[in-house]
Design an enzyme around this catalytic site. Structure first.
Site, PDB file in Angstrom:
ATOM      1  N   HIS A  72       1.058  -1.095   0.051  1.00 44.53           N
ATOM      2  CA  HIS A  72       0.048  -0.055   0.115  1.00 44.53           C
ATOM      3  C   HIS A  72       0.795   1.185  -0.009  1.00 44.53           C
ATOM      4  CE1 HIS A  72      -4.230  -1.870   1.415  1.00 44.53           C
ATOM      5  NE2 HIS A  72      -3.400  -2.786   0.922  1.00 44.53           N
ATOM      6  N   TYR A 200      -8.941   5.390   7.738  1.00 42.38           N
ATOM      7  CA  TYR A 200      -9.100   5.621   9.049  1.00 42.38           C
ATOM      8  C   TYR A 200     -10.084   6.888   9.144  1.00 42.38           C
ATOM      9  CZ  TYR A 200      -4.709   3.244  10.255  1.00 42.38           C
ATOM     10  OH  TYR A 200      -3.883   2.061  10.513  1.00 42.38           O
ATOM     11  N   PRO A 292      -4.003  -0.058  18.953  1.00 42.05           N
ATOM     12  CA  PRO A 292      -3.696  -0.559  17.632  1.00 42.05           C
ATOM     13  C   PRO A 292      -3.834   0.701  16.429  1.00 42.05           C
ATOM     14  CG  PRO A 292      -5.710  -1.127  18.336  1.00 42.05           C
ATOM     15  CD  PRO A 292      -5.228  -0.558  19.371  1.00 42.05           C
ATOM     16  N   LYS A 296       1.254  -0.518  15.117  1.00 38.80           N
ATOM     17  CA  LYS A 296       2.897  -0.456  15.482  1.00 38.80           C
ATOM     18  C   LYS A 296       3.029  -1.927  16.277  1.00 38.80           C
ATOM     19  CE  LYS A 296       4.379   3.128  13.736  1.00 38.80           C
ATOM     20  NZ  LYS A 296       4.629   2.712  12.100  1.00 38.80           N
ATOM     21  N   TYR A 384       4.000   6.430  10.144  1.00 38.36           N
ATOM     22  CA  TYR A 384       3.170   5.369   9.792  1.00 38.36           C
ATOM     23  C   TYR A 384       4.051   4.278   9.293  1.00 38.36           C
ATOM     24  CZ  TYR A 384      -1.105   2.858   8.539  1.00 38.36           C
ATOM     25  OH  TYR A 384      -2.120   1.825   8.379  1.00 38.36           O
TER      26      TYR A 384
HETATM   27  P1  FAD Z   1       2.018 -12.408  21.063  1.00 41.76           P
HETATM   28  O1  FAD Z   1       1.523 -12.242  19.668  1.00 41.76           O
HETATM   29  O2  FAD Z   1       1.244 -11.955  22.086  1.00 41.76           O
HETATM   30  O3  FAD Z   1       2.730 -13.729  21.212  1.00 41.76           O
HETATM   31  C1  FAD Z   1       2.783 -14.218  22.703  1.00 41.76           C
HETATM   32  C2  FAD Z   1       2.851 -15.610  22.732  1.00 41.76           C
HETATM   33  O4  FAD Z   1       3.170 -16.058  23.941  1.00 41.76           O
HETATM   34  C3  FAD Z   1       1.442 -16.039  22.525  1.00 41.76           C
HETATM   35  O5  FAD Z   1       1.317 -17.043  21.428  1.00 41.76           O
HETATM   36  C4  FAD Z   1       0.858 -16.842  23.858  1.00 41.76           C
HETATM   37  O6  FAD Z   1       0.146 -17.952  23.605  1.00 41.76           O
HETATM   38  C5  FAD Z   1       2.180 -17.154  24.514  1.00 41.76           C
HETATM   39  N1  FAD Z   1       2.500 -17.107  25.968  1.00 41.76           N
HETATM   40  C6  FAD Z   1       1.628 -16.373  26.658  1.00 41.76           C
HETATM   41  N2  FAD Z   1       1.733 -16.992  27.980  1.00 41.76           N
HETATM   42  C7  FAD Z   1       2.804 -17.715  28.016  1.00 41.76           C
HETATM   43  C8  FAD Z   1       3.101 -18.842  29.109  1.00 41.76           C
HETATM   44  N3  FAD Z   1       3.250 -18.529  30.300  1.00 41.76           N
HETATM   45  N4  FAD Z   1       3.837 -19.798  28.342  1.00 41.76           N
HETATM   46  C9  FAD Z   1       4.303 -20.108  27.167  1.00 41.76           C
HETATM   47  N5  FAD Z   1       3.789 -19.326  26.399  1.00 41.76           N
HETATM   48  C10 FAD Z   1       2.899 -18.321  26.505  1.00 41.76           C
HETATM   49  N6  FAD Z   1       0.350  -4.620  15.545  1.00 41.76           N
HETATM   50  C11 FAD Z   1       0.741  -4.288  14.279  1.00 41.76           C
HETATM   51  O7  FAD Z   1       1.970  -3.981  14.157  1.00 41.76           O
HETATM   52  N7  FAD Z   1      -0.010  -3.745  13.163  1.00 41.76           N
HETATM   53  C12 FAD Z   1      -1.286  -4.081  13.357  1.00 41.76           C
HETATM   54  O8  FAD Z   1      -1.920  -3.622  12.324  1.00 41.76           O
HETATM   55  C13 FAD Z   1      -1.838  -4.441  14.381  1.00 41.76           C
HETATM   56  N8  FAD Z   1      -3.207  -4.747  14.682  1.00 41.76           N
HETATM   57  C14 FAD Z   1      -3.690  -5.280  15.497  1.00 41.76           C
HETATM   58  C15 FAD Z   1      -5.016  -5.677  15.633  1.00 41.76           C
HETATM   59  C16 FAD Z   1      -5.602  -6.505  16.916  1.00 41.76           C
HETATM   60  C17 FAD Z   1      -7.032  -6.777  17.017  1.00 41.76           C
HETATM   61  C18 FAD Z   1      -4.638  -6.764  17.956  1.00 41.76           C
HETATM   62  C19 FAD Z   1      -5.163  -7.566  19.125  1.00 41.76           C
HETATM   63  C20 FAD Z   1      -3.293  -6.371  17.931  1.00 41.76           C
HETATM   64  C21 FAD Z   1      -2.977  -5.860  16.971  1.00 41.76           C
HETATM   65  N9  FAD Z   1      -1.650  -5.645  16.878  1.00 41.76           N
HETATM   66  C22 FAD Z   1      -0.935  -4.914  15.456  1.00 41.76           C
HETATM   67  C23 FAD Z   1      -0.535  -5.870  17.823  1.00 41.76           C
HETATM   68  C24 FAD Z   1       0.103  -7.261  17.535  1.00 41.76           C
HETATM   69  O9  FAD Z   1      -0.715  -8.352  17.222  1.00 41.76           O
HETATM   70  C25 FAD Z   1       1.129  -7.470  18.748  1.00 41.76           C
HETATM   71  O10 FAD Z   1       1.706  -6.435  19.158  1.00 41.76           O
HETATM   72  C26 FAD Z   1       2.040  -8.690  18.542  1.00 41.76           C
HETATM   73  O11 FAD Z   1       1.167  -9.974  18.407  1.00 41.76           O
HETATM   74  C27 FAD Z   1       2.955  -8.874  19.469  1.00 41.76           C
HETATM   75  O12 FAD Z   1       3.872  -9.993  19.343  1.00 41.76           O
HETATM   76  P2  FAD Z   1       4.450 -10.619  20.627  1.00 41.76           P
HETATM   77  O13 FAD Z   1       5.254 -11.907  19.925  1.00 41.76           O
HETATM   78  O14 FAD Z   1       5.283  -9.642  21.438  1.00 41.76           O
HETATM   79  O15 FAD Z   1       3.276 -11.312  21.402  1.00 41.76           O
HETATM   80  C1  DHB Z   2      -5.155  -3.621  10.692  1.00 45.53           C
HETATM   81  C2  DHB Z   2      -4.968  -3.289  12.507  1.00 45.53           C
HETATM   82  C3  DHB Z   2      -4.578  -1.808  12.644  1.00 45.53           C
HETATM   83  O1  DHB Z   2      -4.319  -1.686  14.108  1.00 45.53           O
HETATM   84  C4  DHB Z   2      -4.397  -0.953  11.616  1.00 45.53           C
HETATM   85  O2  DHB Z   2      -4.016   0.202  12.351  1.00 45.53           O
HETATM   86  C5  DHB Z   2      -4.480  -1.067  10.459  1.00 45.53           C
HETATM   87  C6  DHB Z   2      -4.943  -2.247  10.112  1.00 45.53           C
HETATM   88  C7  DHB Z   2      -5.434  -4.620  10.291  1.00 45.53           C
HETATM   89  O3  DHB Z   2      -5.775  -5.547  11.221  1.00 45.53           O
HETATM   90  O4  DHB Z   2      -5.652  -4.826   9.128  1.00 45.53           O
END
Ligand code: FAD
Ligand code: DHB
Length: 388
Positions: A72, A200, A292, A296, A384
Site C-alpha cells: 500500500h 481511518y 492499535p 505498530k 506510519y
Molecule cells: P504475542 O503475539 O502476544 O505472542 C505471545 C505468545 O506467548 C502467545 O502465542 C501466547 O500464547 C504465548 N504465551 C503467553 N503466556 C505464555 C506462557 N506462560 N507460557 C508459554 N507461552 C505463553 N500490530 C501491528 O504491528 N500492526 C497491526 O496492524 C496490529 N493490529 C492489531 C489488531 C488487533 C485486533 C490486535 C489484538 C493487535 C494488533 N497489533 C498490531 C498488535 C500485535 O498483534 C501484537 O503487538 C503482537 O502480536 C506482539 O507480538 P508478541 O510476539 O510480542 O506477542
Molecule cells: C489493521 C490493524 C490496525 O491496527 C491498523 O492500524 C490497520 C490495519 C488490520 O488488522 O488490518
C-alpha cells in the site's frame, strides 16, 4: 534439556528471535502454551512496516509475504463526509504491506520446523529460576511430564499476559500506563475490499477503520465500549453503525458481506522498564503495548528481537556483552516513538466521552491541519511507515 537461549512464547517476537538466532548459529528452544493450530489461526495485526518487511526478507521468510501481501502506497483519513489521501510513498519513499500476522506466524513456524528448530507447543506451568545468576533455567510441563531447560539466557516473548514480566525483580522497575476507556470491535467479512487503501475515519459516533485481508476478505474495526459483548451486536446493527461512521459525500459505501469473525479488544498504552534483569530479557508485548491505531505492535515486536538477536550474536561470537547491556536503551528509543505516534493517532481519531466542546473542535482542526499541511502529513507518513 540444555540450550543457549530459552524463549517463552511463539508469537512474532519469539518465533522470529529463534529464527534469527538459528541463522547466527545460536541454539534456542521455544515454549508455547497454545497449540500450533491455535497460534496459526489467531486473527490480530495486519500492517507491516517497510523495516519489518526487510527484516523478514533478509531472514529468508519473506517469500509468501511478497507474493501474497498487498503493498500500500497511501492511507486515507476520513472525516466530515470526505476522504483525504496521505501519499506515504511520495512523502517518505516507503510503503507498508498488508499481510496478516497469523500468516507471518505460519511462515516462521514452517521455517523453524524445516530447520529442526525446537518448538514445544501446549506447555503449561512455565516458571523461571535463577534469572539473576549465570545459569538460569525454566521449568514447565509438556505432554503430562515435568521438564526443565537450563540455558544461558531466558527471553520473555510471552505477550502482555505472560509470566516473564512478573518474574522480573521488582527493584528499580518503572511501568507507564494509559487506559483509553474504549476498545475496538473487529470483524472479518466475506466480501471484496471496499477500498484499495486503508481508511481511518473519525466520526461523532466514534472511530472506524476499513482494512483488507485478501481479494475476498475485508477487515473492519469500529470504536466500542471495551466491556461490551459481541453478542450484543447483530450483523444488522454492525452494518448500520459502520455505514453511519463511514458516511461519505461522494456516494462511496463500505461493502457488506457475511461476517465470520467478531472480537473486542481494549485499548491501552503500556511500557515496562527496564527490559532486562540479569539473564532475563523481555521483547514485544511482554514489555509494551500500543493502542492499535498506529499499527505498530507487531512491528515493535520485530524490531525488539532484531536488536536482541544482534546483542546475543555479539555475545556468542565475540564474547562481549555491551550490545546486550544496551538493549533496553536501544529498544526503548523506538518504543517510545511508536508509543507517541499510536497515542497521537488514537487521540486524533477517536471520540472521548469526557471531551469538552473545545477539545472536540481542536481535534477537528488538527485533522484539517494534517490533511492540508504537507509538513504534518509527512510527519504522519514517516511515523506510519516507520521511517525513523
Ligand atoms: P504475542 O503475539 O502476544 O505472542 C505471545 C505468545 O506467548 C502467545 O502465542 C501466547 O500464547 C504465548 N504465551 C503467553 N503466556 C505464555 C506462557 N506462560 N507460557 C508459554 N507461552 C505463553 N500490530 C501491528 O504491528 N500492526 C497491526 O496492524 C496490529 N493490529 C492489531 C489488531 C488487533 C485486533 C490486535 C489484538 C493487535 C494488533 N497489533 C498490531 C498488535 C500485535 O498483534 C501484537 O503487538 C503482537 O502480536 C506482539 O507480538 P508478541 O510476539 O510480542 O506477542
Ligand atoms: C489493521 C490493524 C490496525 O491496527 C491498523 O492500524 C490497520 C490495519 C488490520 O488488522 O488490518
Amino acid at each position: 534439556m540444555r540450550t543457549q537461549v530459552a524463549i517463552i512464547g511463539a508469537g512474532p517476537a519469539g518465533l522470529l528471535l529463534s529464527h534469527l538466532l538459528h541463522l547466527s548459529g545460536i541454539e534456542s528452544i521455544v515454549l508455547e502454551s497454545r497449540s500450533r493450530a491455535d497460534i496459526e489461526a489467531t486473527i490480530r495485526a495486519g500492517v507491516l512496516e517497510q523495516g519489518t518487511m526487510d527484516i523478514l526478507t533478509n531472514a529468508g521468510v519473506g517469500a509468501r509475504m511478497k507474493a501474497e501481501g498487498a503493498l500500500h502506497h497511501g492511507v486515507e483519513l476520513a472525516f466530515g463526509g470526505r476522504r483525504h489521501r496521505i501519499d506515504l510513498t511520495e512523502l517518505t519513499g516507503k510503503a507498508i504491506t498488508v499481510y496478516p500476522q497469523h500468516e507471518v506466524i505460519k511462515d516462521l513456524v514452517a521455517a523453524r520446523l524445516a530447520a529442526q528448530g525446537q518448538l514445544l507447543f501446549e506447555v503449561s506451568g512455565v516458571q523461571l529460576h535463577g534469572v539473576d545468576t549465570a545459569t538460569p533455567s525454566v521449568s514447565f510441563v509438556h505432554g503430562g511430564e515435568a521438564a526443565r531447560i537450563d540455558a544461558d539466557f531466558v527471553i520473555g516473548c510471552d505477550g502482555y499476559h505472560g509470566v516473564t514480566r512478573p518474574a522480573m525483580p521488582p527493584q528499580g522497575r518503572e511501568d507507564f500506563t494509559r487506559n483509553y476507556g474504549f476498545g475496538w470491535f473487529g470483524i472479518l467479512v466475506e466480501s471484496a475490499p471496499s477500498s484499495d487503501e486503508l481508511i481511518y475515519a473519525r466520526h461523532d459516533r466514534g472511530f472506524a477503520l476499513v482494512s483488507t485481508r485478501t481479494p475476498t476478505v475485508q477487515r473492519l474495526y469500529f470504536q466500542c465500549d471495551p466491556a461490551d459483548h459481541v453478542d450484543n451486536w447483530s450483523d444488522d446493527r454492525i452494518w448500520a453503525e459502520l455505514h453511519a461512521r463511514l458516511e461519505s459525500n461522494d456516494g462511496w459505501r463500505v461493502n457488506e458481506g457475511r461476517i465470520f469473525q467478531k472480537g473486542i479488544i481494549g485499548m491501552r498504552s503500556f511500557v515496562s522498564t527496564p527490559m532486562q534483569a540479569g539473564r532475563l530479557f523481555l521483547a514485544g508485548d511482554s514489555a509494551h503495548i500500543v493502542p492499535p491505531t498506529g499499527a505498530k505492535g507487531m512491528n515493535l515486536a520485530v524490531s525488539d528481537v532484531n536488536v536482541l538477536a544482534q546483542g546475543l550474536e555479539q555475545y556468542y561470537r565475540q564474547g562481549r556483552d555491551d550490545r546486550l547491556q544496551g538493549y533496553t536503551d536501544a529498544a526503548l528509543r523506538r518504543i517510545w516513538r511508536a508509543e507517541y505516534f499510536s497515542w497521537w493517532m488514537t487521540s486524533l481519531l477517536h471520540t472521548f466521552a469526557d471531551a469538552t466542546p473545545f477539545q472536540r473542535e481542536m481535534q477537528r482542526a488538527e485533522l484539517e491541519c494534517v490533511v492540508s499541511s504537507r509538513a504534518m502529513a509527512t510527519a504522519l507518513a514517516e511515523n506510519y511507515v516507520g521511517a525513523f
